[in-house]
Enzyme design. Structure first.
Site, PDB file in Angstrom:
ATOM      1  N   VAL A   1      -3.103  -7.779  -1.269  1.00 37.50           N
ATOM      2  CA  VAL A   1      -2.496  -8.569  -0.184  1.00 37.50           C
ATOM      3  C   VAL A   1      -3.440  -9.627   0.368  1.00 37.50           C
ATOM      4  O   VAL A   1      -3.002 -10.553   1.050  1.00 37.50           O
ATOM      5  CB  VAL A   1      -1.981  -7.678   0.980  1.00 37.50           C
ATOM      6  CG1 VAL A   1      -0.824  -6.803   0.534  1.00 37.50           C
ATOM      7  CG2 VAL A   1      -3.096  -6.861   1.612  1.00 37.50           C
TER       8      VAL A   1
ATOM      9  N   TYR B   1     -12.747  -3.003  12.317  1.00 38.44           N
ATOM     10  CA  TYR B   1     -11.416  -2.395  12.154  1.00 38.44           C
ATOM     11  C   TYR B   1     -10.621  -2.540  13.457  1.00 38.44           C
ATOM     12  O   TYR B   1      -9.449  -2.935  13.440  1.00 38.44           O
ATOM     13  CB  TYR B   1     -11.586  -0.921  11.777  1.00 38.44           C
ATOM     14  CG  TYR B   1     -10.304  -0.195  11.456  1.00 38.44           C
ATOM     15  CD1 TYR B   1      -9.706  -0.302  10.204  1.00 38.44           C
ATOM     16  CD2 TYR B   1      -9.680   0.628  12.399  1.00 38.44           C
ATOM     17  CE1 TYR B   1      -8.537   0.378   9.898  1.00 38.44           C
ATOM     18  CE2 TYR B   1      -8.515   1.310  12.099  1.00 38.44           C
ATOM     19  CZ  TYR B   1      -7.945   1.189  10.851  1.00 38.44           C
ATOM     20  OH  TYR B   1      -6.789   1.858  10.562  1.00 38.44           O
TER      21      TYR B   1
ATOM     22  N   GLY C   1       0.820  -1.219   0.000  1.00 36.29           N
ATOM     23  CA  GLY C   1       0.000   0.000   0.000  1.00 36.29           C
ATOM     24  C   GLY C   1       0.847   1.258   0.000  1.00 36.29           C
ATOM     25  O   GLY C   1       0.587   2.198   0.754  1.00 36.29           O
ATOM     26  N   ALA C   2       1.851   1.280  -0.875  1.00 35.60           N
ATOM     27  CA  ALA C   2       2.784   2.417  -0.883  1.00 35.60           C
ATOM     28  C   ALA C   2       2.426   3.464  -1.932  1.00 35.60           C
ATOM     29  O   ALA C   2       3.154   4.430  -2.120  1.00 35.60           O
ATOM     30  CB  ALA C   2       4.207   1.919  -1.121  1.00 35.60           C
TER      31      ALA C   2
ATOM     32  N   LYS D   1      -7.105  -4.812  13.854  1.00 32.21           N
ATOM     33  CA  LYS D   1      -5.860  -4.114  14.223  1.00 32.21           C
ATOM     34  C   LYS D   1      -5.306  -4.684  15.523  1.00 32.21           C
ATOM     35  O   LYS D   1      -4.092  -4.806  15.686  1.00 32.21           O
ATOM     36  CB  LYS D   1      -6.103  -2.608  14.330  1.00 32.21           C
ATOM     37  CG  LYS D   1      -6.269  -1.916  12.969  1.00 32.21           C
ATOM     38  CD  LYS D   1      -5.000  -1.999  12.124  1.00 32.21           C
ATOM     39  CE  LYS D   1      -5.111  -1.213  10.829  1.00 32.21           C
ATOM     40  NZ  LYS D   1      -3.913  -1.336   9.983  1.00 32.21           N
TER      41      LYS D   1
END
Ligand code: NAP
Length: 269
Positions: free
Chosen positions: A71, A170, A19-20, A174
């Protein structure tokens, strides 16, 4: 011995950042480039943003290439690793940064399975199996000048310990990623691989674009503000922390968590 001042200096390390193309991942890639690294810039669908990120990496003194891949998809993860190794010969640093927020913020009692499965797949399953693949690659490669075979960084969130009842999925994934950091740190220490968690606070990116007014008020306008350091975080703030890890500033730390959050985590009275 003659020297050629125009020659590109040898890269100091090779990194794969998921995710760059945008936001925090782009900020990380640019900081790694400033440190003389070369970066595999992964993205999911926004090729234009990824191309721009590569230009910025080059302008910052580094080099790299862009590589599409989801991913959450096993074949894509394998391709990401294979292409990075084909280009760079080794992977010194993996940054599990790619992540998504729920498309709709839904109350805990109404939250749906589709959102749960999407977040679980991208934000936790993807990093877990990508780390597995990259760790095997790192174990197979010779140690670097500092004696390390690699480093892994997981980008989590203050949501690891902050309850947001309108995006519980979320928060839960995480929290899982934070535990994953400890597991890999323990498993890989003897293989010369240190593993770190970076826990960002509220950072100005596309992800937080939709809630800008809310956080402007919480950070800047309320009397005290939710963060002692009263500004939005920048992708560069996270990038600088990852750069310090890439430059091996924490050789005796593994499984450590860095709060890059303007002091949000402090409990205040
Ligand atoms: P962002 O601006 O929305 O950027 C997300 C990046 O992840 C993009 O490069 C996107 O690629 C990529 N991506 C999305 N799904 C992917 C997938 N399935 N496979 C590969 N790449 C994928 O988000 P951000 O704010 O920079 O967030 C980056 C990370 O920091 C996330 O893990 C997020 O949870 C975490 N974080 C963010 C904040 C914040 O305040 N912004 C706070 C704490 C933690 P495309 O450009 O191709 O779409």
């Amino acid at each position: 011995m003659s020297t050629n001042p125009s020659a590109h200096p040898a890269p100091k390390f090779s990194a794969l950042v998921t995710g760059a193309s945008r936001g925090i991942g782009r900020g990380i890639a640019i900081e790694l480039a400033k440190a003389g690294g070369r970066v595999a810039i992964n993205y999911a669908g926004n090729a234009e943003a990824a191309t721009e990120a590569l230009e910025l990496v080059r302008a910052a003194g580094g080099d790299g290439f862009i590589v599409q891949g989801d991913v959450a998809v096993a074949a894509d993860r394998e391709r990401l690793v294979a292409e990075t190794v084909a280009r760079f010969g080794r992977i010194d640093l993996l940054v599990n940064n790619a992540g998504v927020a729920p498309k709709v913020r839904a109350d805990l009692l109404d939250a749906g399975e589709e959102s749960f499965d999407r977040l679980f797949a991208i934000n936790l399953k993807g990093p877990f199996f990508l780390s597995q693949l990259v760790a095997k690659q790192m174990i197979a490669q010779a140690p670097d000048a500092e004696g390390f075979r690699g480093r892994i960084v997981n980008v989590t969130s203050i949501s690891v310990y902050t309850a947001s009842i309108n995006r519980g999925d979320y928060c839960m994934v995480k929290a899982g990623l934070a535990m994953m950091t400890k597991l890999f740190a323990d498993r890989l220490a003897n293989d010369g691989i240190n593993v770190y968690e970076i826990r960002p606070g509220v950072i100005a990116t596309d992800m937080t674009g939709g809630v800008k007014e809310k956080y402007d008020k919480l950070i800047l306008q309320d009397e005290r503000g939710i963060t002692p350091i009263r500004r939005w975080g920048k992708p560069e703030d996270i990038g600088r922390a990852v750069r310090a890890i890439a430059e091996d500033r924490f050789p005796f730390s593994t499984g450590a968590c860095f709060d890059v959050d303007g002091g949000f985590h402090l409990q205040r009275l």
